[in-house]
Design a protein around this motif. Structure first.
Motif, PDB file in Angstrom:
ATOM      1  N   ILE A 193      -5.591   6.128  -2.213  1.00 18.13           N
ATOM      2  CA  ILE A 193      -5.414   6.902  -2.939  1.00 18.13           C
ATOM      3  C   ILE A 193      -6.383   8.362  -2.956  1.00 18.13           C
ATOM      4  O   ILE A 193      -5.592   8.812  -3.410  1.00 18.13           O
ATOM      5  N   GLN A 194      -7.715   7.452  -3.373  1.00 19.99           N
ATOM      6  CA  GLN A 194      -8.524   8.488  -3.756  1.00 19.99           C
ATOM      7  C   GLN A 194      -8.701  10.051  -2.342  1.00 19.99           C
ATOM      8  O   GLN A 194      -8.607  10.812  -2.989  1.00 19.99           O
ATOM      9  N   GLU A 242      -5.696  11.954  -3.471  1.00 17.18           N
ATOM     10  CA  GLU A 242      -5.377  12.619  -4.736  1.00 17.18           C
ATOM     11  C   GLU A 242      -7.260  13.908  -3.851  1.00 17.18           C
ATOM     12  O   GLU A 242      -6.708  15.157  -4.301  1.00 17.18           O
ATOM     13  N   VAL A 265       0.778   4.318  -2.947  1.00 11.27           N
ATOM     14  CA  VAL A 265       0.484   5.914  -2.651  1.00 11.27           C
ATOM     15  C   VAL A 265       1.907   6.798  -2.625  1.00 11.27           C
ATOM     16  O   VAL A 265       1.356   7.740  -3.201  1.00 11.27           O
ATOM     17  N   HIS A 277       2.800  13.400  -8.690  1.00 12.66           N
ATOM     18  CA  HIS A 277       1.383  14.067  -8.177  1.00 12.66           C
ATOM     19  C   HIS A 277       1.886  15.777  -8.489  1.00 12.66           C
ATOM     20  O   HIS A 277       3.168  16.155  -8.107  1.00 12.66           O
ATOM     21  N   PHE A 290       2.064   7.463  -6.113  1.00 16.73           N
ATOM     22  CA  PHE A 290       0.878   8.119  -6.723  1.00 16.73           C
ATOM     23  C   PHE A 290       1.956   9.701  -6.983  1.00 16.73           C
ATOM     24  O   PHE A 290       1.237  10.261  -7.051  1.00 16.73           O
ATOM     25  N   ILE A 314      -6.333   0.093  -1.297  1.00 19.07           N
ATOM     26  CA  ILE A 314      -5.789   0.690  -1.391  1.00 19.07           C
ATOM     27  C   ILE A 314      -6.635   2.027  -2.588  1.00 19.07           C
ATOM     28  O   ILE A 314      -6.173   3.564  -2.540  1.00 19.07           O
ATOM     29  N   ASP A 315      -6.861   1.672  -3.410  1.00 21.86           N
ATOM     30  CA  ASP A 315      -8.446   2.470  -4.044  1.00 21.86           C
ATOM     31  C   ASP A 315      -8.489   3.840  -3.308  1.00 21.86           C
ATOM     32  O   ASP A 315      -9.093   5.170  -3.631  1.00 21.86           O
ATOM     33  N   ASN A 322       0.330  -1.324  -0.018  1.00 21.38           N
ATOM     34  CA  ASN A 322       0.226   0.207  -0.248  1.00 21.38           C
ATOM     35  C   ASN A 322       1.479   1.308  -0.105  1.00 21.38           C
ATOM     36  O   ASN A 322       0.950   2.056  -0.645  1.00 21.38           O
TER      37      ASN A 322
END
Ligand code: P1T
Length: 393
Positions: A380-381, A384, A269, A276, A272, A376-377, A265
């Protein structure tokens, strides 16, 4: 997941589940180790007893945990303490007034405070040094240096220290090396195998893993140091409760599974964040962009869930990010099943003098994450969404 880290030798999980837990050692033969709450034990005659006399000096539930902890580091001895800082206090108390200690410059704020505000008052001298700079470590060692203390990776900047090379420097100078292995646990790094004399843990973090116990430990092979530290554990009264020992022992049973998911995880992250536009820099030892990535691959079996990043902007942006997180909680600590985020400058490292914090790069843009075991989704959301709120200030 292929990460390029050293391959984990077989047998860790079996030790975590069975070492020190043989059911035949208690009369009930219970599979789960019993919690011995009694503070005292009946003696055969005055001063005559087999193992235990008073629960500060020794407790069977604590013994179970200490044996399991020692096995996980492939070591002879383990000692459990009332907190991570309690364990640290015991190690520093091996020193006498007039002795000197070399410490990594980027360590947990509480460790730094203990050295600067308490140990120095007791006459123990110290030098903080960037432990990634081996020449600097060597030249910081003086005639009265007795101990080198490092974290790897460091808290909160995630610097990875070459433990093998530092242990060689320590050996050459006849100085003890203690490594705070809290961030990686013995599942991902075993400092004794890399040449350290003592390993220190805040068990409060990954080892317990459920954010409901404060405890620490020291793991080592030297009988002499063990006896001295056991004396300090009892004489200074820095002991954990039997119930907490039970909890940590329980936590260890799933350490290997948790650490694998923390790693997976946190890498997701971190990757990601690295891509960014509102992120300045990510410090995660498993990413090739990390300055000591190669050392991490050489000395560890993987990486955990804690890492830091610099957000673009300053305090306003950091605050907006932290306050807009919905799943990841704004809180100190790390290593639990749940994700946490914090601002070291005003939280875990607030006790470090401002000019030192500035020099190290612990500023208002530095955010530390402890990535937990959620989906994990969703994580990340969450990140974000909070970043976009911070961007749109
Ligand atoms: O909190 P305690 O169990 O006493 O452990 C102290 C400690 C020791 N070593 C390291 C590397 C640590 O991170 C800690 C505690 N750290 C936090 C509470 C934190 O949020 O960083």
């Amino acid at each position: 997941m292929t990460t390029g880290f050293k391959k984990q030798p077989k047998g860790f999980a079996t030790k975590a589940i069975h070492a020190g837990q043989n059911p035949l050692q208690w009369s009930s033969k219970s599979i789960v180790p019993p919690i011995y709450l009694s503070t005292t034990y009946k003696q055969d005659g005055p001063g005559e007893y087999e193992s235990y006399d008073y629960s500060r000096s020794g407790n069977p539930t604590r013994t179970v945990l200490e044996k399991c902890l020692a096995a996980l580091d492939g070591a002879e001895y383990g000692l459990a303490f009332a907190s991570g800082l309690g364990a640290t206090t015991a190690i520093f108390s091996l020193l006498n007034a007039g002795d000197h200690l070399v410490v990594g410059d980027d360590v947990y704020g509480g460790t730094s405070r203990l050295i600067r505000q308490i140990m120095s008052r007791l006459g123990i001298e110290h030098t903080f040094v960037d432990a990634t700079d081996l020449a600097a470590v060597g030249s910081a060692i003086q005639a009265n240096t007795k101990l080198v203390w490092v974290e790897s990776p460091t808290n909160p900047l995630m610097k990875v220290v070459d433990i093998i090379k530092i242990s060689q420097i320590c050996n050459k100078n006849k100085v003890l090396l203690a490594v705070d292995n809290t961030f990686l646990t013995p599942y991902f790094q075993r400092p004794l195998e890399l040449g350290a004399d003592m390993v220190c843990y805040s068990l409060t973090k990954y080892m317990n893993g459920h954010s409901d116990v404060v405890m620490g430990a020291i793991i080592l092979n030297s009988e002499d140091l063990y006896n001295r530290l056991k004396f300090l554990q009892n004489s200074m009264g820095i002991v954990p409760s039997p119930f907490d020992c039970y909890q940590v022992n329980r936590g260890l049973k799933t350490l290997h599974i948790r650490m694998e998911l923390h790693q997976k995880n946190s890498i997701a992250v971190a990757k990601f964040l690295e891509g960014h536009p509102f992120v300045e820099k990510v410090m995660h030892p498993a990413l090739p962009s990390h300055p000591q990535h190669q050392i991490a691959l050489k000395q560890t079996y993987g990486y955990s869930g804690v890492f830091s990043f610099y957000i673009k902007g300053g305090l306003e942006q950091s605050k907006a990010f932290l306050q807009n997180l919905k799943i990841i909680a704004l809180a100190e600590s790390l290593g639990g099943y749940e994700s946490l985020a914090e601002l070291p400058e005003v939280m875990t490292h607030a006790s470090i003098p401002e000019e030192i914090r500035k020099k190290l790069g612990i500023n208002a843009a530095l955010i530390r994450l402890s990535i937990g075991l959620e989906d994990i989704d969703d994580l990340i959301q969450d990140v974000e969404n909070a970043l976009s709120k911070a961007m749109n200030l």
